[in-house]
Scaffold this motif. Structure first.
Motif, short mmCIF file in Angstrom:
data_model
loop_
_atom_site.label_atom_id
_atom_site.label_comp_id
_atom_site.label_asym_id
_atom_site.label_seq_id
_atom_site.Cartn_x
_atom_site.Cartn_y
_atom_site.Cartn_z
N UNK A 36 0.81 -1.22 0.00
CA UNK A 36 0.00 0.00 0.00
C UNK A 36 0.85 1.28 0.00
N UNK A 37 2.15 1.15 -0.21
CA UNK A 37 3.01 2.34 -0.18
C UNK A 37 3.17 2.93 -1.57
N UNK A 38 3.86 4.08 -1.63
CA UNK A 38 4.18 4.72 -2.91
C UNK A 38 5.56 4.34 -3.42
N UNK A 39 6.24 3.42 -2.75
CA UNK A 39 7.62 3.11 -3.11
C UNK A 39 7.76 2.61 -4.54
N UNK A 40 6.89 1.68 -4.96
CA UNK A 40 7.01 1.14 -6.31
C UNK A 40 6.76 2.24 -7.34
N UNK A 41 5.77 3.08 -7.06
CA UNK A 41 5.46 4.17 -7.98
C UNK A 41 6.63 5.14 -8.09
N UNK A 42 7.25 5.46 -6.97
CA UNK A 42 8.32 6.45 -6.99
C UNK A 42 9.62 5.87 -7.56
N UNK A 43 9.91 4.60 -7.26
CA UNK A 43 11.17 4.01 -7.73
C UNK A 43 11.09 3.54 -9.17
N UNK A 44 9.96 2.92 -9.55
CA UNK A 44 9.87 2.31 -10.86
C UNK A 44 8.95 3.05 -11.82
N UNK A 47 2.33 3.34 -12.28
CA UNK A 47 1.13 4.00 -11.79
C UNK A 47 0.05 2.97 -11.48
N UNK A 48 -0.46 2.99 -10.25
CA UNK A 48 -1.56 2.12 -9.89
C UNK A 48 -2.85 2.61 -10.53
N UNK A 49 -3.76 1.69 -10.81
CA UNK A 49 -5.05 2.05 -11.38
C UNK A 49 -5.96 2.70 -10.37
N UNK A 50 -5.73 2.44 -9.09
CA UNK A 50 -6.52 3.08 -8.04
C UNK A 50 -5.70 3.13 -6.77
N UNK A 51 -6.04 4.05 -5.91
CA UNK A 51 -5.31 4.19 -4.66
C UNK A 51 -5.72 3.09 -3.68
N UNK A 52 -4.78 2.55 -2.92
CA UNK A 52 -5.15 1.52 -1.94
C UNK A 52 -6.02 2.11 -0.84
N UNK A 53 -6.84 1.29 -0.20
CA UNK A 53 -7.74 1.81 0.84
C UNK A 53 -7.03 2.15 2.14
N UNK A 54 -5.77 1.78 2.28
CA UNK A 54 -4.97 2.11 3.45
C UNK A 54 -3.67 2.74 3.03
N UNK A 55 -3.04 3.47 3.94
CA UNK A 55 -1.64 3.86 3.79
C UNK A 55 -0.85 3.12 4.86
#
Length: 280
Positions: A36-44, A47-55
């Protein structure tokens, strides 16, 4: 999640996306591949298709995190390093291949258990039993000690047996192993594989037809599809899975989890005494 108290013979299940689910029973919250983190988005730059329900900071209630393998959408460093401190008593089960990464996120050795495929674990006062199942993510990968890089998990909690496949193809012997475990809930990937994804080093899984066939072959009471909704380049239409199950195996129960939904699975033992023999 904290307010949900499933009675004996039931499990509460939440979908966080990809293969990340939360399971609760007997007061125990299990996080499978919490991502549920932004790490994959920021490193690689994915873009996820939707935001996870938790942080990650929301996860203050994890008793155990079960990691199936080291790929970033399963061993999410951005989530796990927060869980280490936000759930300071939580444990981690993961393949030995992941051990150094998990230690580097702050987990002390006594909190980390290796997913030995021949050695079941009993944790939390024997309230949770865990069996690690070899997974074939395109192929088996085994180290010099015979430890698998990819695994799935069969867990027994609150009178219910659940299988989380992780990332895997169907392989010889998998169905027989699972059939002997009397699976109540099977959580299976359906995104499949193809030549073009493989050429981009995207390892594949069983497709929706194979997932349906496997669920029927192992006698799972209910099947839940996973791994179809997070990245547009590695997805599947879950409706195709539901339609195939309905057409081929109309007696097979299945449930398509909505994003962030709480699903309460009720087994045949839910209305029985905890010590009575279990029916199938």
């Amino acid at each position: 999640m904290n307010a949900t108290t499933p009675p004996y013979g039931t499990l509460a299940i939440w979908l966080l996306g990809q293969e990340s689910i939360v399971v609760k029973g007997d007061g125990i919250l299990l996080y499978f591949d919490p991502f549920v983190s932004d790490d994959v988005r920021s490193k690689l730059g994915l873009q996820r298709l939707y935001e996870p329900p938790l942080v990650p900071a929301d996860i203050t209630n994890a008793a155990v995190s079960l990691i199936t393998h080291d790929h970033e959408d399963h061993l999410d460093a951005g989530t796990m390093k927060v869980i280490c401190y936000s759930s300071p008593d939580s444990l981690v089960i993961a393949p030995k291949y992941c051990a150094s990464t998990i230690r580097g996120l702050g987990f002390a050795p006594h909190r980390v258990f290796h997913a030995h495929t021949e050695e079941p674990l009993s944790l939390l006062g024997d309230r949770l039993q865990v069996w690690s199942i070899p997974a074939m993510h395109e192929q088996f990968e085994v180290d010099a000690d015979g430890e698998h890089r990819y695994v799935g998990y069969v867990i027994r909690l609150n009178g219910v047996t659940l299988y989380h496949a992780g990332d895997t193809l169907v392989y010889d012997g998998l169905a027989a192993r699972l059939r002997s475990a009397c699976i109540d809930v099977a959580c299976l990937p359906i995104n499949g594989r193809d030549y073009y994804r493989a050429s981009r080093n995207i390892a594949g899984n069983m497709n929706y037809r194979e997932a349906a066939e496997l669920s029927w072959e192992i006698g799972a009471d209910t099947v839940i599809p996973l791994h179809y909704d997070t990245f547009d380049w590695n997805t599947e239409k879950p409706g195709s899975f539901v339609q195939y199950v309905y057409e081929q195996y109309p007696e097979q129960k299945c449930h398509l989890l909505a994003r962030g939904e709480r699903f309460l699975y009720v087994s045949s033992s839910a209305f029985k005494n905890e010590n009575e023999p279990r029916e199938r």
